[in-house]
Write a protein that holds these residues in place. Structure first.
Motif, PDB file in Angstrom:
ATOM      1  N   LEU A 197       0.683  -1.167   0.333  1.00  0.00           N
ATOM      2  CA  LEU A 197      -0.193  -0.040  -0.022  1.00  0.00           C
ATOM      3  C   LEU A 197       0.896   1.345  -0.245  1.00  0.00           C
ATOM      4  O   LEU A 197       0.551   2.235  -0.684  1.00  0.00           O
ATOM      5  CB  LEU A 197      -0.891  -0.013   1.164  1.00  0.00           C
ATOM      6  CG  LEU A 197      -1.916   1.207   1.584  1.00  0.00           C
ATOM      7  CD1 LEU A 197      -2.686   1.058   0.154  1.00  0.00           C
ATOM      8  CD2 LEU A 197      -2.513   0.926   2.673  1.00  0.00           C
ATOM      9  N   GLN A 198       1.889   1.359   0.689  1.00  0.00           N
ATOM     10  CA  GLN A 198       2.731   2.497   0.815  1.00  0.00           C
ATOM     11  C   GLN A 198       3.623   2.708  -0.548  1.00  0.00           C
ATOM     12  O   GLN A 198       3.778   3.691  -1.006  1.00  0.00           O
ATOM     13  CB  GLN A 198       3.798   2.270   2.049  1.00  0.00           C
ATOM     14  CG  GLN A 198       3.191   2.348   3.372  1.00  0.00           C
ATOM     15  CD  GLN A 198       4.235   2.426   4.455  1.00  0.00           C
ATOM     16  OE1 GLN A 198       5.398   2.000   4.284  1.00  0.00           O
ATOM     17  NE2 GLN A 198       3.786   2.275   5.726  1.00  0.00           N
ATOM     18  N   HIS A 199       3.915   1.541  -1.121  1.00  0.00           N
ATOM     19  CA  HIS A 199       4.425   1.680  -2.783  1.00  0.00           C
ATOM     20  C   HIS A 199       3.419   2.204  -3.419  1.00  0.00           C
ATOM     21  O   HIS A 199       3.907   3.136  -4.401  1.00  0.00           O
ATOM     22  CB  HIS A 199       4.902   0.436  -2.954  1.00  0.00           C
ATOM     23  CG  HIS A 199       6.070  -0.009  -2.432  1.00  0.00           C
ATOM     24  ND1 HIS A 199       7.496   0.513  -3.163  1.00  0.00           N
ATOM     25  CD2 HIS A 199       6.622  -0.838  -1.439  1.00  0.00           C
ATOM     26  CE1 HIS A 199       8.259  -0.081  -2.295  1.00  0.00           C
ATOM     27  NE2 HIS A 199       7.994  -0.750  -1.443  1.00  0.00           N
ATOM     28  N   ARG A 200       2.323   2.118  -3.447  1.00  0.00           N
ATOM     29  CA  ARG A 200       0.861   2.673  -4.359  1.00  0.00           C
ATOM     30  C   ARG A 200       1.035   4.326  -4.019  1.00  0.00           C
ATOM     31  O   ARG A 200       0.552   5.079  -4.773  1.00  0.00           O
ATOM     32  CB  ARG A 200      -0.306   2.109  -3.805  1.00  0.00           C
ATOM     33  CG  ARG A 200      -0.405   0.713  -4.855  1.00  0.00           C
ATOM     34  CD  ARG A 200      -2.072   0.507  -4.959  1.00  0.00           C
ATOM     35  NE  ARG A 200      -2.947   0.950  -3.726  1.00  0.00           N
ATOM     36  CZ  ARG A 200      -3.765   0.509  -3.452  1.00  0.00           C
ATOM     37  NH1 ARG A 200      -3.880  -1.096  -3.683  1.00  0.00           N
ATOM     38  NH2 ARG A 200      -4.385   0.852  -2.278  1.00  0.00           N
ATOM     39  N   PHE A 201       1.257   4.728  -2.697  1.00  0.00           N
ATOM     40  CA  PHE A 201       1.126   6.107  -2.396  1.00  0.00           C
ATOM     41  C   PHE A 201       2.683   6.508  -2.201  1.00  0.00           C
ATOM     42  O   PHE A 201       2.868   7.613  -1.517  1.00  0.00           O
ATOM     43  CB  PHE A 201       0.317   6.296  -1.267  1.00  0.00           C
ATOM     44  CG  PHE A 201      -0.945   5.963  -1.285  1.00  0.00           C
ATOM     45  CD1 PHE A 201      -1.970   7.264  -1.481  1.00  0.00           C
ATOM     46  CD2 PHE A 201      -1.553   4.841  -1.200  1.00  0.00           C
ATOM     47  CE1 PHE A 201      -3.439   6.868  -1.553  1.00  0.00           C
ATOM     48  CE2 PHE A 201      -3.008   4.462  -1.568  1.00  0.00           C
ATOM     49  CZ  PHE A 201      -3.909   5.441  -1.529  1.00  0.00           C
ATOM     50  N   HIS A 202       3.650   6.280  -2.802  1.00  0.00           N
ATOM     51  CA  HIS A 202       4.906   6.552  -2.554  1.00  0.00           C
ATOM     52  C   HIS A 202       5.290   8.199  -2.917  1.00  0.00           C
ATOM     53  O   HIS A 202       6.005   8.726  -2.217  1.00  0.00           O
ATOM     54  CB  HIS A 202       6.111   5.714  -3.351  1.00  0.00           C
ATOM     55  CG  HIS A 202       6.139   5.986  -4.618  1.00  0.00           C
ATOM     56  ND1 HIS A 202       5.038   5.560  -5.632  1.00  0.00           N
ATOM     57  CD2 HIS A 202       6.864   6.833  -5.553  1.00  0.00           C
ATOM     58  CE1 HIS A 202       5.389   5.785  -6.854  1.00  0.00           C
ATOM     59  NE2 HIS A 202       6.519   6.654  -7.021  1.00  0.00           N
ATOM     60  N   HIS A 203       4.455   8.807  -3.814  1.00  0.00           N
ATOM     61  CA  HIS A 203       4.531  10.340  -3.965  1.00  0.00           C
ATOM     62  C   HIS A 203       4.178  11.058  -2.793  1.00  0.00           C
ATOM     63  O   HIS A 203       4.648  12.124  -2.571  1.00  0.00           O
ATOM     64  CB  HIS A 203       3.704  10.636  -5.236  1.00  0.00           C
ATOM     65  CG  HIS A 203       4.179  10.151  -6.401  1.00  0.00           C
ATOM     66  ND1 HIS A 203       5.694  10.472  -6.907  1.00  0.00           N
ATOM     67  CD2 HIS A 203       3.982   9.256  -7.534  1.00  0.00           C
ATOM     68  CE1 HIS A 203       5.798  10.052  -8.029  1.00  0.00           C
ATOM     69  NE2 HIS A 203       4.850   9.056  -8.491  1.00  0.00           N
TER      70      HIS A 203
END
Length: 142
Positions: free
Chosen positions: A76-82
């Motif tokens: 999940l954190q990779h999907r929201f990395h920006h």
């Protein structure tokens, strides 16, 4: 009127409420009611429910979860990395972890991240706390 000019106004409360408030602010170290009220107003104004969803904000997501969640949370954190600036992970005990995620971006997107974390099966607690970001002024190179 200047932006920083102090404005006096009256507040009416029942005596019991004032006494409870005075005890609370004394315990918190405030010197007077005005300082405490200013902080309460500031806090209310940056409540995520009071800000526009398209506003640029910065803040944190604090969560407590069972350690078995790690893979789903990482994905999940990779999907929201920006939007994620930094994270801090703390082992509370053999079963529970505390994570603090520093975030920055459009409030709507940060709420999506917090809600996506909150509904994960092993999450006990997840709260988004933000503050409004003033637009950056261009730097002059004089």
């Amino acid at each position: 009127m200047e932006d920083n000019e102090l404005v006096r106004f009256g507040v009416s409360m029942n005596r019991d409420l004032v006494e409870q408030f005075d005890k609370l602010i004394a315990h918190q170290g405030y010197n007077n009611r005005s300082e405490a009220l200013r902080d309460l107003v500031r806090k209310a104004l940056i409540d995520p429910n009071q800000l526009r969803l398209d506003e640029q904000v910065a803040g944190t997501i604090v969560l407590v979860y069972h350690h078995h969640l790690s893979d789903g949370l990482t994905e999940l954190q990779h999907r929201f990395h920006h939007e994620i600036v930094s994270t801090m992970h703390i082992h509370l005990n053999a079963q529970q972890c505390l994570e603090i995620i520093v975030v920055r971006g459009v409030l709507k997107r940060l709420k999506e991240l917090q809600q996506s974390i909150q509904v994960l099966k092993q999450v006990v607690y997840a709260e988004l706390s933000v503050t409004h970001l003033e637009p950056e002024e261009p730097h002059s190179h004089e």
